[in-house]
Design an enzyme around this catalytic site. Sequence first.
Site, PDB file in Angstrom:
ATOM      1  N   ASP A  25     -41.762 -17.600  23.721  1.00 45.25           N
ATOM      2  CA  ASP A  25     -41.967 -16.633  24.801  1.00 45.25           C
ATOM      3  C   ASP A  25     -42.027 -17.408  26.119  1.00 45.25           C
ATOM      4  OD1 ASP A  25     -43.053 -14.894  26.714  1.00 45.25           O
ATOM      5  OD2 ASP A  25     -44.086 -13.721  25.180  1.00 45.25           O
ATOM      6  N   HIS A  34     -30.707 -37.046  41.452  1.00 42.63           N
ATOM      7  CA  HIS A  34     -30.392 -35.619  41.592  1.00 42.63           C
ATOM      8  C   HIS A  34     -29.161 -35.393  42.461  1.00 42.63           C
ATOM      9  CE1 HIS A  34     -33.585 -33.534  39.334  1.00 42.63           C
ATOM     10  NE2 HIS A  34     -34.142 -34.738  39.404  1.00 42.63           N
ATOM     11  N   LYS A  58     -50.458 -15.788  29.817  1.00 43.92           N
ATOM     12  CA  LYS A  58     -49.402 -15.706  30.838  1.00 43.92           C
ATOM     13  C   LYS A  58     -49.921 -15.681  32.267  1.00 43.92           C
ATOM     14  CE  LYS A  58     -46.294 -13.533  27.526  1.00 43.92           C
ATOM     15  NZ  LYS A  58     -45.444 -12.428  27.147  1.00 43.92           N
ATOM     16  N   GLU A  88     -30.947 -27.359  35.106  1.00 39.47           N
ATOM     17  CA  GLU A  88     -31.292 -28.391  36.092  1.00 39.47           C
ATOM     18  C   GLU A  88     -30.605 -29.708  35.746  1.00 39.47           C
ATOM     19  OE1 GLU A  88     -35.431 -29.608  36.532  1.00 39.47           O
ATOM     20  OE2 GLU A  88     -34.973 -30.604  38.425  1.00 39.47           O
TER      21      GLU A  88
HETATM   22  C1  HMG Z   1     -30.844 -40.031  35.987  1.00 42.03           C
HETATM   23  C2  HMG Z   1     -31.548 -41.263  35.414  1.00 42.03           C
HETATM   24  C3  HMG Z   1     -31.804 -41.034  33.925  1.00 42.03           C
HETATM   25  C4  HMG Z   1     -30.648 -42.475  35.576  1.00 42.03           C
HETATM   26  O1  HMG Z   1     -31.363 -43.623  35.156  1.00 42.03           O
HETATM   27  P1  HMG Z   1     -30.728 -45.078  35.106  1.00 42.03           P
HETATM   28  O2  HMG Z   1     -31.763 -45.967  34.523  1.00 42.03           O
HETATM   29  O3  HMG Z   1     -30.147 -45.417  36.431  1.00 42.03           O
HETATM   30  O4  HMG Z   1     -29.541 -44.801  34.115  1.00 42.03           O
HETATM   31  P2  HMG Z   1     -28.703 -45.769  33.207  1.00 42.03           P
HETATM   32  O5  HMG Z   1     -27.242 -45.416  33.468  1.00 42.03           O
HETATM   33  O6  HMG Z   1     -29.122 -47.191  33.321  1.00 42.03           O
HETATM   34  O7  HMG Z   1     -29.064 -45.233  31.743  1.00 42.03           O
HETATM   35  C5  HMG Z   1     -30.370 -45.384  31.205  1.00 42.03           C
HETATM   36  C6  HMG Z   1     -30.580 -44.342  30.135  1.00 42.03           C
HETATM   37  O8  HMG Z   1     -30.723 -43.039  30.731  1.00 42.03           O
HETATM   38  C7  HMG Z   1     -30.049 -42.061  29.899  1.00 42.03           C
HETATM   39  N1  HMG Z   1     -28.954 -41.448  30.697  1.00 42.03           N
HETATM   40  C8  HMG Z   1     -28.458 -41.879  31.871  1.00 42.03           C
HETATM   41  N2  HMG Z   1     -27.512 -41.036  32.318  1.00 42.03           N
HETATM   42  C9  HMG Z   1     -27.379 -40.069  31.391  1.00 42.03           C
HETATM   43  C10 HMG Z   1     -26.567 -38.911  31.308  1.00 42.03           C
HETATM   44  N3  HMG Z   1     -25.669 -38.573  32.263  1.00 42.03           N
HETATM   45  N4  HMG Z   1     -26.699 -38.127  30.226  1.00 42.03           N
HETATM   46  C11 HMG Z   1     -27.582 -38.439  29.241  1.00 42.03           C
HETATM   47  N5  HMG Z   1     -28.395 -39.533  29.287  1.00 42.03           N
HETATM   48  C12 HMG Z   1     -28.292 -40.329  30.357  1.00 42.03           C
HETATM   49  C13 HMG Z   1     -29.574 -42.795  28.670  1.00 42.03           C
HETATM   50  O9  HMG Z   1     -30.591 -42.764  27.677  1.00 42.03           O
HETATM   51  C14 HMG Z   1     -29.403 -44.210  29.177  1.00 42.03           C
HETATM   52  O10 HMG Z   1     -29.532 -45.174  28.175  1.00 42.03           O
HETATM   53  P3  HMG Z   1     -28.251 -45.539  27.231  1.00 42.03           P
HETATM   54  O11 HMG Z   1     -28.063 -44.389  26.321  1.00 42.03           O
HETATM   55  O12 HMG Z   1     -27.080 -45.686  28.172  1.00 42.03           O
HETATM   56  O13 HMG Z   1     -28.657 -46.801  26.570  1.00 42.03           O
HETATM   57  C15 HMG Z   1     -32.876 -41.573  36.134  1.00 42.03           C
HETATM   58  O14 HMG Z   1     -32.656 -41.880  37.497  1.00 42.03           O
HETATM   59  C16 HMG Z   1     -33.904 -40.488  36.052  1.00 42.03           C
HETATM   60  O15 HMG Z   1     -34.386 -40.147  34.982  1.00 42.03           O
HETATM   61  N6  HMG Z   1     -34.328 -39.917  37.185  1.00 42.03           N
HETATM   62  C17 HMG Z   1     -35.399 -38.947  37.186  1.00 42.03           C
HETATM   63  C18 HMG Z   1     -34.859 -37.565  37.180  1.00 42.03           C
HETATM   64  C19 HMG Z   1     -35.910 -36.596  36.692  1.00 42.03           C
HETATM   65  O16 HMG Z   1     -36.811 -36.924  35.942  1.00 42.03           O
HETATM   66  N7  HMG Z   1     -35.775 -35.366  37.079  1.00 42.03           N
HETATM   67  C20 HMG Z   1     -36.671 -34.385  36.514  1.00 42.03           C
HETATM   68  C21 HMG Z   1     -36.633 -33.182  37.204  1.00 42.03           C
HETATM   69  S1  HMG Z   1     -37.483 -33.333  38.743  1.00 42.03           S
HETATM   70  C22 HMG Z   1     -38.344 -31.858  38.851  1.00 42.03           C
HETATM   71  O17 HMG Z   1     -37.857 -30.873  38.374  1.00 42.03           O
HETATM   72  C23 HMG Z   1     -39.763 -31.870  39.224  1.00 42.03           C
HETATM   73  C24 HMG Z   1     -40.369 -32.534  40.465  1.00 42.03           C
HETATM   74  C25 HMG Z   1     -39.709 -33.897  40.750  1.00 42.03           C
HETATM   75  O18 HMG Z   1     -40.281 -31.708  41.616  1.00 42.03           O
HETATM   76  C26 HMG Z   1     -41.835 -32.674  40.038  1.00 42.03           C
HETATM   77  C27 HMG Z   1     -42.678 -33.547  40.935  1.00 42.03           C
HETATM   78  O19 HMG Z   1     -43.179 -33.069  41.979  1.00 42.03           O
HETATM   79  O20 HMG Z   1     -42.871 -34.721  40.540  1.00 42.03           O
HETATM   80  N1  NDP Z   2     -48.806  -8.004  21.608  1.00 36.41           N
HETATM   81  C1  NDP Z   2     -49.011  -8.704  22.704  1.00 36.41           C
HETATM   82  O1  NDP Z   2     -49.966  -8.471  23.454  1.00 36.41           O
HETATM   83  C2  NDP Z   2     -48.097  -9.812  23.066  1.00 36.41           C
HETATM   84  C3  NDP Z   2     -46.943 -10.036  22.350  1.00 36.41           C
HETATM   85  N2  NDP Z   2     -46.124 -11.083  22.662  1.00 36.41           N
HETATM   86  C4  NDP Z   2     -44.948 -11.248  21.826  1.00 36.41           C
HETATM   87  O2  NDP Z   2     -45.432 -11.452  20.515  1.00 36.41           O
HETATM   88  C5  NDP Z   2     -44.413 -12.064  19.743  1.00 36.41           C
HETATM   89  C6  NDP Z   2     -45.043 -13.155  18.931  1.00 36.41           C
HETATM   90  O3  NDP Z   2     -46.077 -12.589  18.163  1.00 36.41           O
HETATM   91  P1  NDP Z   2     -46.280 -13.089  16.686  1.00 36.41           P
HETATM   92  O4  NDP Z   2     -47.489 -12.409  16.177  1.00 36.41           O
HETATM   93  O5  NDP Z   2     -46.234 -14.574  16.651  1.00 36.41           O
HETATM   94  O6  NDP Z   2     -44.930 -12.679  15.975  1.00 36.41           O
HETATM   95  P2  NDP Z   2     -44.523 -11.373  15.146  1.00 36.41           P
HETATM   96  O7  NDP Z   2     -45.095 -10.130  15.730  1.00 36.41           O
HETATM   97  O8  NDP Z   2     -43.044 -11.466  15.002  1.00 36.41           O
HETATM   98  O9  NDP Z   2     -45.263 -11.572  13.738  1.00 36.41           O
HETATM   99  C7  NDP Z   2     -45.106 -12.696  12.990  1.00 36.41           C
HETATM  100  C8  NDP Z   2     -45.532 -12.376  11.577  1.00 36.41           C
HETATM  101  O10 NDP Z   2     -44.856 -13.236  10.690  1.00 36.41           O
HETATM  102  C9  NDP Z   2     -45.550 -13.245   9.465  1.00 36.41           C
HETATM  103  N3  NDP Z   2     -45.437 -14.591   8.896  1.00 36.41           N
HETATM  104  C10 NDP Z   2     -44.563 -14.944   7.921  1.00 36.41           C
HETATM  105  N4  NDP Z   2     -44.678 -16.248   7.615  1.00 36.41           N
HETATM  106  C11 NDP Z   2     -45.641 -16.749   8.421  1.00 36.41           C
HETATM  107  C12 NDP Z   2     -46.197 -18.032   8.587  1.00 36.41           C
HETATM  108  N5  NDP Z   2     -45.783 -19.095   7.869  1.00 36.41           N
HETATM  109  N6  NDP Z   2     -47.168 -18.210   9.517  1.00 36.41           N
HETATM  110  C13 NDP Z   2     -47.597 -17.182  10.262  1.00 36.41           C
HETATM  111  N7  NDP Z   2     -47.122 -15.921  10.136  1.00 36.41           N
HETATM  112  C14 NDP Z   2     -46.134 -15.701   9.226  1.00 36.41           C
HETATM  113  C15 NDP Z   2     -46.995 -12.834   9.763  1.00 36.41           C
HETATM  114  O11 NDP Z   2     -47.229 -11.627   9.075  1.00 36.41           O
HETATM  115  P3  NDP Z   2     -48.692 -11.220   8.562  1.00 36.41           P
HETATM  116  O12 NDP Z   2     -49.534 -11.076   9.800  1.00 36.41           O
HETATM  117  O13 NDP Z   2     -48.461  -9.938   7.856  1.00 36.41           O
HETATM  118  O14 NDP Z   2     -49.209 -12.313   7.692  1.00 36.41           O
HETATM  119  C16 NDP Z   2     -46.992 -12.666  11.288  1.00 36.41           C
HETATM  120  O15 NDP Z   2     -47.858 -11.643  11.706  1.00 36.41           O
HETATM  121  C17 NDP Z   2     -43.386 -12.590  20.713  1.00 36.41           C
HETATM  122  O16 NDP Z   2     -42.251 -11.759  20.675  1.00 36.41           O
HETATM  123  C18 NDP Z   2     -44.081 -12.451  22.042  1.00 36.41           C
HETATM  124  O17 NDP Z   2     -43.163 -12.317  23.084  1.00 36.41           O
HETATM  125  C19 NDP Z   2     -46.451 -11.974  23.649  1.00 36.41           C
HETATM  126  C20 NDP Z   2     -47.592 -11.804  24.374  1.00 36.41           C
HETATM  127  C21 NDP Z   2     -48.460 -10.668  24.192  1.00 36.41           C
END
Ligand code: HMG
Ligand code: NDP
Length: 407
Positions: free
Chosen positions: A306, A402, A231, A102
């Site tokens: 996941d 955007h 989920k 995005e």
């Molecule tokens: C696009 C901006 C950032 C411009 O914002 P601006 O203030 O016009 O930009 P600027 O040129 O003055 O720059 C300000 C800062 O923005 C950053 N920046 C600026 N441009 C860049 C770039 N190209 N690459 C990396 N960073 C950038 C950078 O940090 C920069 O600071 P600087 O580093 O220059 O001191 C602003 O208008 C903005 O954030 N808009 C909002 C966009 C947004 O949040 N979209 C999210 C997705 S929307 C969505 O998916 C969900 C939705 C919307 O449907 C959910 C809902 O219902 O609400």
């Molecule tokens: N089974 C299900 O129903 C579902 C499975 N998943 C999947 O499960 C996976 C994640 O399960 P998850 O159990 O996290 O991973 P894993 O099955 O990969 O097991 C992780 C293992 O790592 C060991 N371990 C080593 N170091 C650490 C530590 N510092 N902290 C905790 N554990 C450690 C533990 O072994 P030990 O236990 O022997 O100590 C732990 O069981 C993902 O792939 C996900 O997509 C997602 C949703 C549902």
Amino acid sequence: MTDATPASLAERVRDGEIRFHELEEHADADIAAAARRRLVSETADADIDVLGEYAFDAADAHGSNVENMIGAVQVPLGVAGPVAVDGGALDGERYLPLATTEGALVASINRGCSVVNDAGGATARVTKSGMTRAPVFRVADVAEAEALVSWVRDNEAALREAAESTTSHGELLDVTPYVVGNNVFLRFRYDTKDAMGMNMVTIATREACDAIEAETDASLVALSGNLCSDKKPAAINAVEGRGRSVSADVEIPREVVEERLHTAPESIAEINTRKNLIGSAKAGGLGFNAHVANAVAAMFLATGQDEAQVVEGANAITTAEATPEGDLYLSVSIASLEVGTVGGGTKLPTQAAGLDVLGVRGGGDPAGSNGDALAEAIAVGALAGELSLLAALGSRHLSSAHSDLGR
Ligand SMILES: CC(C)(COP(=O)([O-])OP(=O)([O-])OC[C@H]1O[C@@H](n2cnc3c(N)ncnc32)[C@H](O)[C@@H]1OP(=O)([O-])[O-])[C@@H](O)C(=O)NCCC(=O)NCCSC(=O)C[C@@](C)(O)CC(=O)[O-]
Ligand SMILES: NC(=O)C1=CN([C@@H]2O[C@H](COP(=O)(O)OP(=O)(O)OC[C@H]3O[C@@H](n4cnc5c(N)ncnc54)[C@H](OP(=O)(O)O)[C@@H]3O)[C@@H](O)[C@H]2O)C=CC1
């Protein structure tokens, strides 16, 4: 393994000699994937060779991350920051890795991070932790349901012993019963340390269920009874939490809001109330935020989480206030962020590198601290995203942002 080629393997599948999903038994995993690509490409009548360009050993993914592998999909990875974080587990400046398609998203979170830095950084804390699995049992009637609930309350130590016999890291925290007629749901909640924990808690809960069936009249119907709830959108996760409950906040001086975001604290607060709170309430939503799912999804993909659990990760409330001094207070609280730094997809090389960007790869010291740090980093990314988008709505820059960056 053998001298099989993709062409010869594909031929044997076509002849019915070997099965499509058993190719790894006849060749190494990369050759098997290439053979499947050939077969899929024939059926689809499309050139899909690009799916064969991947940066990991197929053998590392086959069997633990994917079946019927034909290749990999690449998602562009950007970074926002570095952003200063004062966390319970994460401290200092970090770049936030964001995998997305995005346009404008990384720019937005980057702007949010830059403004958070101007305000002295964000604070983040994990306030609750626990991964759940809730099996459903059949009982005869409500009297038997009550008897099961009492038995569980009296035997939590035995259940803990059974469950924890399957894991060296997991700890059973509590078991909460829910009765619906002749159905009893037991919501087991575990501290899974640095693992997201779904495999761990599923295996552990199975052992506890065996003990319940051996000692009571209840029959296990399903190891997951959907009250977990994994989920699916569910209020229980938004209220009780699941995985990590994590919050981040920042207080931004008025002049920074005006100069960097081209709007005012009161405007951001009003948009938050009317959009994120009232709008979401009217929509019957669980997410009282603008786009927390964007930061959660992008950081999930970048760090091997996941991706289906973005559903729970979007259970977040954003609050915004103009302070008595005229500054902006902004917070994001994510109720159910299910993350791990070991297990699942975290071991794949590009995802492990994503964790390295944050400095949270593998098991933490103490165990669980890397999982907490990852949750805090994601919460700060979400905070930065909320800040920038709310500001863009305030300055009426959403559509221009955007059209400039997203198409
Ligand atoms: C696009 C901006 C950032 C411009 O914002 P601006 O203030 O016009 O930009 P600027 O040129 O003055 O720059 C300000 C800062 O923005 C950053 N920046 C600026 N441009 C860049 C770039 N190209 N690459 C990396 N960073 C950038 C950078 O940090 C920069 O600071 P600087 O580093 O220059 O001191 C602003 O208008 C903005 O954030 N808009 C909002 C966009 C947004 O949040 N979209 C999210 C997705 S929307 C969505 O998916 C969900 C939705 C919307 O449907 C959910 C809902 O219902 O609400
Ligand atoms: N089974 C299900 O129903 C579902 C499975 N998943 C999947 O499960 C996976 C994640 O399960 P998850 O159990 O996290 O991973 P894993 O099955 O990969 O097991 C992780 C293992 O790592 C060991 N371990 C080593 N170091 C650490 C530590 N510092 N902290 C905790 N554990 C450690 C533990 O072994 P030990 O236990 O022997 O100590 C732990 O069981 C993902 O792939 C996900 O997509 C997602 C949703 C549902």
